[in-house]
Design a protein around this motif. Structure first.
Motif, PDB file in Angstrom:
ATOM      1  N   ASP A  99       0.856  -1.188   0.000  1.00 38.01           N
ATOM      2  CA  ASP A  99       0.000   0.000   0.000  1.00 38.01           C
ATOM      3  C   ASP A  99       0.896   1.243   0.000  1.00 38.01           C
ATOM      4  O   ASP A  99       1.680   1.441   0.933  1.00 38.01           O
ATOM      5  CB  ASP A  99      -0.885  -0.011   1.241  1.00 38.01           C
ATOM      6  N   ARG A 143       0.281   4.170   0.746  1.00 40.35           N
ATOM      7  CA  ARG A 143       0.034   5.053   1.887  1.00 40.35           C
ATOM      8  C   ARG A 143       0.958   4.719   3.052  1.00 40.35           C
ATOM      9  O   ARG A 143       1.253   5.572   3.893  1.00 40.35           O
ATOM     10  CB  ARG A 143      -1.437   4.950   2.320  1.00 40.35           C
ATOM     11  N   LEU A 166       3.676   7.019   2.494  1.00 40.47           N
ATOM     12  CA  LEU A 166       3.273   8.413   2.636  1.00 40.47           C
ATOM     13  C   LEU A 166       3.119   8.794   4.104  1.00 40.47           C
ATOM     14  O   LEU A 166       3.645   9.812   4.555  1.00 40.47           O
ATOM     15  CB  LEU A 166       1.962   8.652   1.890  1.00 40.47           C
ATOM     16  N   ASP A 167       2.409   7.955   4.870  1.00 41.70           N
ATOM     17  CA  ASP A 167       2.167   8.262   6.286  1.00 41.70           C
ATOM     18  C   ASP A 167       3.405   8.019   7.145  1.00 41.70           C
ATOM     19  O   ASP A 167       3.616   8.707   8.144  1.00 41.70           O
ATOM     20  CB  ASP A 167       1.004   7.425   6.810  1.00 41.70           C
ATOM     21  N   VAL A 170      -2.103   9.513  -3.635  1.00 43.89           N
ATOM     22  CA  VAL A 170      -1.009   9.106  -2.742  1.00 43.89           C
ATOM     23  C   VAL A 170       0.306   9.071  -3.517  1.00 43.89           C
ATOM     24  O   VAL A 170       1.347   9.524  -3.027  1.00 43.89           O
ATOM     25  CB  VAL A 170      -1.313   7.734  -2.112  1.00 43.89           C
TER      26      VAL A 170
END
Length: 454
Positions: A43, A45, A48-49, A167
């Protein structure tokens, strides 16, 4: 009791000492090379996170269907492993059943990840849970730090055609993250009218008729290309391709939209759309990857309760030669067309895939995946395909995983096995050490870059 069982420095190398020495030499050349991962399911994300992992049970057990499937087979209910469960209990159950993973590919990845990434020795135990929670809180184990320490050069994700790819845009625009993460166009749910919700997804595409349907698919492919995609991926039971004339295709599309398509007609439409997808790849340049030969979600009750990707996708017999012939007749020698064929059915490696790749300039042999991305299977794959097609008609290793923490372990396994295979060829006098050195280096670099246009 924890066994002081360090990772063997010669793991996966041949037992015979002379061949082992050559394998060591070859592996040393590639062990630290950057990772090229052109097909996987991480994923984006996560990067990103960049949040710290919270507990080892969720990370290594509950989120990995390779692990949960064997525990389930041994009698551990999935209700004790998935969903709203106590991670300490999950970890305890995993540790109590550690012996189930001896000799398995997942066992190798787990042992490699525990040893090389998390700094653990020996078999996991319930007593190490709190220690691992503390280890996972370290900044060096945040996703972005791991991306760098794994030396990942490029990581491809798998994405819905209607994903806005925000994203990916955010990662690309972030000056603190220099890594290359690219999307992959995965349109299965929009091509198979037998899947629940297909007509609704066609509505979401904005297609009013068959011509509009094709146009919208092309439009979304172009959007993905603009956002860095290099490939489109297709998961099919059989790799059947069939060209229909516009009238026949339109009629099937309309029957599907009205819910009147029978099973045979749905199969025909799927085959036609695989053919049309190849046409699109010839036109727009996206590499076409086909993963064939798996009956997904084999146990209906488990799917209904826990969803897909919960460990019960089961391989079936697969046939490529006649199924892909209509596609190859039209596009097999088309300039710039790349078709990567993956099969779980080992019997087709030497009988069908290697001969196809040994003639058609468009065809590349996809590396073992799912149940077959295991040490002995990869060695069988290498032997089955190399004698006919050589090393350079392959895709390079494909980790095909959602488990980000295991990416490096999977590539490490492949590099060790390929070093062992090449070492045997050298010792048997079939290739020179210099030739083996070039192949070993190309297998982790230029070969996947060539196949996936990287």
């Amino acid at each position: 009791m924890t066994i002081d069982e360090r990772l063997h420095p010669d793991r996966l190398f041949p037992a015979e000492e002379r061949t082992r020495a050559v394998a060591r030499e070859l592996h040393e050349l590639v062990a630290e090379k950057p990772i090229v991962s052109p097909h996987g399911h991480v994923d984006p994300r996560l990067l990103l996170d960049d949040l710290a992992y919270t507990d080892p049970a969720t990370l290594l057990v509950s989120s990995d269907h390779y692990v949960t499937r064997l525990l389930h087979a041994a009698g551990v209910p999935l209700t004790e492993l998935l969903g709203d469960v106590d991670p300490r209990t999950v970890w305890r159950l995993f540790c109590e059943h550690w012996h189930l993973f001896h000799g398995t590919a997942s066992g190798f990845w787990l042992r490699e990840t525990l040893g090389t990434v998390l700094g653990q020795r020996g078999a996991p135990t319930a007593d190490t849970y709190d220690e691992l929670v503390d280890v996972l809180a370290s900044p060096r184990l945040r996703p972005r730090a791991l991306f760098e320490s794994f030396a990942i050069d490029v990581l491809a994700t798998t994405d819905d055609p209607l994903d806005d790819l925000a994203v990916h845009d955010a990662l690309r625009a972030d000056p603190t993250f220099p890594g290359r993460v690219i999307p992959t166009f995965r349109p299965d749910a929009y091509l198979d009218p037998a899947l629940s919700g297909w007509s609704d997804r066609v509505d979401q595409l904005g297609a009013r008729d068959y011509d509009g349907y094709l146009a919208k698919l092309r439009e979304r492919r172009e959007y993905f290309i603009e956002h860095g995609a290099v490939s489109a991926d297709f998961g099919v039971v059989q790799p059947a391709a069939l060209e229909l004339d516009r009238g026949a295709a339109t009629a099937l599309f309309e029957r599907a939209r009205s819910g009147r398509l029978d099973g045979g007609e749905a199969e025909t439409f799927r085959a036609h759309m695989l053919f049309e997808s190849a046409r699109m790849s010839v036109d727009d340049g996206l590499v076409m990857t086909v993963h064939a030969g798996v009956r997904r979600n084999h146990h209906t009750e488990t799917t209904a309760r826990f969803g897909p990707d919960t460990g019960h996708d089961i391989p079936v017999d697969t046939s490529f030669t006649d199924n892909v012939r209509p596609l190859m007749e039209r596009f097999g020698t088309a300039e710039g067309f790349h078709l990567v064929l993956f099969a779980v059915d080992e019997s087709v490696w030497s009988r069908e895939l290697a001969p196809l790749a040994g003639f058609y300039p468009s065809v590349y042999i996809g590396a073992p995946w799912w149940f077959l991305d295991a040490p002995d299977s990869i060695a069988r794959f290498r032997a089955a395909t190399t004698e006919t097609a050589g090393f350079y008609r392959g895709s390079g290793f494909i980790d095909d995983t959602r488990a980000f923490l295991s990416v490096a372990a999977r590539h490490a396994m492949s590099r060790r096995i390929d070093s062992a295979y090449l070492a045997r060829l050298v010792v048997e006098g079939r290739i020179s050490l210099a030739e083996a050195t070039r192949v070993a280096t190309d297998l982790v670099g230029s070969i996947p870059r060539q196949a996936f246009k990287l």
